[in-house]
Scaffold this motif. Structure first.
Motif, PDB file in Angstrom:
ATOM      1  N   ILE A 132       0.844  -1.207   0.000  1.00 52.10           N
ATOM      2  CA  ILE A 132       0.000   0.000   0.000  1.00 52.10           C
ATOM      3  C   ILE A 132       0.878   1.255   0.000  1.00 52.10           C
ATOM      4  N   LYS A 155      -7.879   0.566  -2.173  1.00 47.71           N
ATOM      5  CA  LYS A 155      -9.005   0.425  -1.244  1.00 47.71           C
ATOM      6  C   LYS A 155      -9.112  -1.010  -0.764  1.00 47.71           C
ATOM      7  N   GLU A 156      -9.031  -1.934  -1.710  1.00 52.82           N
ATOM      8  CA  GLU A 156      -9.185  -3.342  -1.345  1.00 52.82           C
ATOM      9  C   GLU A 156      -7.993  -3.838  -0.533  1.00 52.82           C
ATOM     10  N   SER A 158      -6.233  -2.107   1.483  1.00 55.43           N
ATOM     11  CA  SER A 158      -6.342  -1.575   2.844  1.00 55.43           C
ATOM     12  C   SER A 158      -7.233  -2.473   3.680  1.00 55.43           C
ATOM     13  N   PHE A 159      -8.275  -2.981   3.056  1.00 58.29           N
ATOM     14  CA  PHE A 159      -9.163  -3.882   3.775  1.00 58.29           C
ATOM     15  C   PHE A 159      -8.451  -5.192   4.093  1.00 58.29           C
ATOM     16  N   GLN A 161      -5.326  -5.536   4.554  1.00 61.27           N
ATOM     17  CA  GLN A 161      -4.351  -5.277   5.599  1.00 61.27           C
ATOM     18  C   GLN A 161      -5.029  -5.280   6.959  1.00 61.27           C
ATOM     19  N   ARG A 162      -6.195  -4.682   6.984  1.00 58.23           N
ATOM     20  CA  ARG A 162      -6.936  -4.624   8.236  1.00 58.23           C
ATOM     21  C   ARG A 162      -7.354  -6.029   8.691  1.00 58.23           C
ATOM     22  N   TYR A 165      -4.257  -7.741  10.104  1.00 54.14           N
ATOM     23  CA  TYR A 165      -3.919  -7.211  11.424  1.00 54.14           C
ATOM     24  C   TYR A 165      -4.905  -7.730  12.473  1.00 54.14           C
ATOM     25  N   MET A 230       5.387   3.962  10.286  1.00 54.33           N
ATOM     26  CA  MET A 230       4.005   3.512  10.497  1.00 54.33           C
ATOM     27  C   MET A 230       3.941   2.203  11.261  1.00 54.33           C
ATOM     28  N   GLN A 234       2.305   0.083  15.322  1.00 52.91           N
ATOM     29  CA  GLN A 234       1.418  -1.062  15.090  1.00 52.91           C
ATOM     30  C   GLN A 234       1.939  -2.303  15.809  1.00 52.91           C
TER      31      GLN A 234
ATOM     32  N   MET B   1     -12.375   7.823   1.418  1.00 54.73           N
ATOM     33  CA  MET B   1     -11.158   7.369   2.090  1.00 54.73           C
ATOM     34  C   MET B   1      -9.958   8.197   1.634  1.00 54.73           C
ATOM     35  N   TYR B   7      -2.666   3.710   6.412  1.00 56.55           N
ATOM     36  CA  TYR B   7      -3.058   2.892   7.555  1.00 56.55           C
ATOM     37  C   TYR B   7      -4.374   3.329   8.159  1.00 56.55           C
ATOM     38  N   SER B   9      -7.391   3.063   7.398  1.00 65.14           N
ATOM     39  CA  SER B   9      -8.521   2.135   7.486  1.00 65.14           C
ATOM     40  C   SER B   9      -8.250   0.995   8.457  1.00 65.14           C
ATOM     41  N   LEU B  10      -7.053   0.962   8.990  1.00 65.26           N
ATOM     42  CA  LEU B  10      -6.669  -0.181   9.827  1.00 65.26           C
ATOM     43  C   LEU B  10      -7.390  -0.213  11.161  1.00 65.26           C
ATOM     44  N   LEU B  11      -7.653   0.931  11.698  1.00 65.40           N
ATOM     45  CA  LEU B  11      -8.128   0.957  13.082  1.00 65.40           C
ATOM     46  C   LEU B  11      -9.590   1.338  13.208  1.00 65.40           C
ATOM     47  N   GLY B  12     -10.388   0.870  12.321  1.00 70.98           N
ATOM     48  CA  GLY B  12     -11.811   1.119  12.470  1.00 70.98           C
ATOM     49  C   GLY B  12     -12.351   2.038  11.408  1.00 70.98           C
ATOM     50  N   GLY B  13     -13.551   2.520  11.637  1.00 67.38           N
ATOM     51  CA  GLY B  13     -14.172   3.391  10.652  1.00 67.38           C
ATOM     52  C   GLY B  13     -14.806   2.581   9.545  1.00 67.38           C
ATOM     53  N   GLU B  14     -14.623   3.052   8.358  1.00 70.90           N
ATOM     54  CA  GLU B  14     -15.273   2.468   7.183  1.00 70.90           C
ATOM     55  C   GLU B  14     -15.017   0.964   7.071  1.00 70.90           C
ATOM     56  N   ASP B  15     -16.055   0.239   6.742  1.00 68.11           N
ATOM     57  CA  ASP B  15     -15.903  -1.206   6.671  1.00 68.11           C
ATOM     58  C   ASP B  15     -15.350  -1.666   5.333  1.00 68.11           C
ATOM     59  N   ALA B  16     -14.970  -0.712   4.497  1.00 65.10           N
ATOM     60  CA  ALA B  16     -14.295  -1.003   3.224  1.00 65.10           C
ATOM     61  C   ALA B  16     -14.986  -2.073   2.381  1.00 65.10           C
ATOM     62  N   HIS B  17     -14.289  -2.486   1.336  1.00 65.69           N
ATOM     63  CA  HIS B  17     -14.991  -3.303   0.337  1.00 65.69           C
ATOM     64  C   HIS B  17     -14.167  -4.470  -0.154  1.00 65.69           C
TER      65      HIS B  17
END
Lengths: 312, 294
Positions: A132, A155-156, A158-159, A161-162, A165, A230, A234, B1, B7, B9-17
């Motif tokens: 990313i 966008k995808e 980032s999801f 990655q989340r 994590y 960053m 984390q 976004m 980073y 989107s990593l810690l919450g907020g939008e549930d992305a796609h």
């Protein structure tokens, strides 16, 4: 005439406007883009393998669904990117041939093996995280179709990655065995993740021209520093450490100091000497060759159908 | 976004796609989960395991194609179908678990082979392993989805509101699966000599497992009004398969042996030798770390 075109191209790029497929562009720009986008597409496709390695063994049905969907997304990213190369006159079949013949590269990170399920989480967190960092600036790259593909991909990613994590967070709250598994995985992936930004600026051959053309927006070392800055908080939130004794906050710079990856290992893997290089290519080649009869059949059927419609 | 901070989107907020969807959302929210009066709950649980295991085990097989399909578009399509079936499996195992007091993962990972109730068609290797190829995979998908679509379309009228809701949601998915398989069957049947030969061989590979799909099990017989009697689906499914095979220029295989062991098959928990290996792979990590959370 040619000078006018070139001037217009330069102006478009300098003014941060987009170059579109029908616009005139220098050959070098076209070739560089095809090489870079194809390499990115190949990385998505080869990148399906290390994570795909764990789909059949995913330890919960929810994780299995998440992982399968993620690997499916990677195939989708490969598709968008191959389509972007086609707007530059490249051909997917030809690029695939170049990949399986070893004439075009993909991200070296995928030549490392995935040995435990924690690797699925760490790839999401660190490998997708590094990707990313590399890719976010490309959402503003000068070639329109590439920039637009990158917005969707980022966008995808980032999801993903989340999700990665979140898997690690869950594992860290589990048993000691799971925590050890996460730390071991971080130890194995940290340095390869830093290598994803490419060699130090002083040794990087492609950077200068690509920066001028706005294909690339930041240098390797700038992005690497950003990624380290960053990632450290984390890691602290997660409760793991990075295997770098030189890693420490530098008050003066307002950034983290960190050690250098083993660049000899980097070059060895780039040149084919990683744990999985042959395996990854052989896997892709087998899928492509085993599927040849299917693609031929689909083409033959479509041709017959077109003839029938033409005759009717 | 914002793209300034990767980073964010990593810690919450939008549930992305997700690009292609995963159906993770609470698909059955709002559905009444009470058991209807007079229903044999133990039988209902076993019935849910039967339909859930069909989906789970077939999904496991389909996901083996991931990164191995003939083209990228097909890789995505097969993963999509595997995800749909995995979603159906999760809802059905969860329903069974409401009777049995176990969650979906306990049922998927901690049951032994003899406790799995799926039909043999779901578990055999039809490729990409040595047991088949893309044509055999399509042949299985055609038969399985035609059968399950017919089954789910009747299950919508089940006296169990949860089964009815699962069926309602699954119908659209299964219609797409059947359509996808039918299109490939025609393409391969009609395409080249090689694809025609392979598609016919794929049908021969799966046909011995077809009759089992329509054999009424005692559990199904005991759940009148809740379960669908598979025997009642035969003529509808035969009609669909006949139409597809005829459009593809393929011959309906003669071998419908539906082999059994002492009269038992998948619905009784008696499987083929392929099943043990499939479960060993699927379950090993979950079982090797007892107490772990995922």
């Amino acid at each position: 005439m040619a000078d006018d075109l070139e001037l217009r191209f330069e102006r478009t790029v300098q003014s941060e406007a987009r170059i579109e497929p029908r616009d005139w562009m220098p050959d070098g720009y076209r070739k560089t883009l095809i090489r870079q986008i194809a390499q990115h597409a190949h990385s998505e496709i080869i990148g399906m393998q290390p994570e795909g390695n764990w789909i059949s063994r995913a330890p919960s049905l929810r994780r299995k669904a998440i992982l399968l969907a993620k690997v499916q997304d990677e195939a989708g990213h490969g598709l968008y990117l191959y389509s972007a190369t086609e707007t530059l006159g490249a051909d997917r079949e030809d690029l695939t041939t170049k990949l399986i013949e070893g004439r075009q590269k993909y991200s070296s990170i995928f030549n490392y093996p995935t040995l435990t399920f924690a690797d699925v989480g760490v790839i999401g967190w660190l490998v997708d995280g590094a990707a990313i960092c590399n890719q976010v600036p490309l959402c503003r790259t000068s070639y329109g179709p590439y920039a637009r593909a990158m917005i969707r991909i980022c966008k995808e990613e980032s999801f993903h990655q989340r999700q990665g994590y979140e898997l690690l967070m869950t594992m860290m709250r589990g048993t000691q065995q799971q925590r050890d598994m996460v730390q071991d995985s971080v130890n194995r992936w940290w340095w390869p993740a830093l290598m994803m930004f490419g060699p130090p600026d002083a040794e990087s051959t492609n950077t200068e021209q690509s920066m001028a053309w706005r294909i690339k927006r930041d240098t390797n070392d700038e992005l690497r520093q950003k990624f380290v800055n960053m990632s450290v908080p984390q890691a602290e939130a997660l409760g793991v450490t990075f295997p770098d004794p030189e890693l420490k906050w530098n008050e003066e710079r307002g950034e983290y100091d960190f050690g250098q990856p083993d660049w000899d290992e980097f070059w060895q893997v780039v040149k084919g000497g990683g744990v999985c290089n042959e395996q990854r290519i052989a896997h892709r080649r087998k899928a492509h060759e085993d599927g040849a009869w299917v693609r031929e059949a689909a083409a033959a059927h479509a041709a017959k159908h077109a003839r029938k419609e033409g005759a009717a | 976004m914002s793209f300034d901070n990767a980073y964010e989107s990593l810690l919450g907020g939008e549930d992305a796609h997700w690009a292609f969807g995963t159906g993770f959302s609470e698909a059955l929210s709002g559905v009444d989960r009470e058991f209807p009066a007079g229903v044999d709950r133990e039988a209902l649980a076993v019935y849910c395991l039967m339909l859930g295991d069909d989906a789970l085990i077939f999904s496991q097989r389909l996901s083996e194609w991931c990164s191995r399909a003939p083209e990228l578009e097909e890789d995505i399509a097969l993963a999509n179908i595997a995800l749909d079936l995995l979603g159906q499996a999760r809802m059905l195992l969860t329903r069974a678990g409401e009777v049995l007091g176990r969650d979906e993962d306990a049922l998927a990972y901690l049951r032994d082979e003899r406790e799995f109730r799926n039909v043999h068609l779901a578990e055999i290797d039809c490729g990409p392993g040595p047991g088949g190829d893309f044509a055999a995979t399509i042949a299985r998908l055609l038969v399985f989805s035609s059968w399950r679509l017919a089954l789910f379309s009747r299950l919508r009228g089940s006296a169990d509101p949860v089964l009815a809701a699962i069926a309602e949601k699954g119908l659209k998915e299964l219609a797409y699966h059947r359509d996808h398989a039918a299109q490939w069957t025609v393409r391969l049947g009609d395409g080249t000599d090689e694809s025609h030969r392979r598609m016919q061989a794929g049908l021969e590979r799966v046909w011995p497992f077809v009759d089992e799909l329509f054999a009424t099990h005692a559990v199904e017989a005991a759940l009148a009004g809740v379960a669908v009697d598979p025997a009642s689906l035969r003529s509808e499914v035969d009609g669909v398969l006949e139409a597809v095979l005829s459009a593809a220029g393929l011959t309906r295989p003669a071998d419908t042996r539906a082999a059994r062991v002492a009269g038992m098959a998948g619905r009784d928990g008696v499987h083929t030798e392929a099943m043990g290996y499939l479960l060993a792979e699927m379950q090993h990590l979950h079982r090797s770390l007892p107490g772990a959370v995922w």
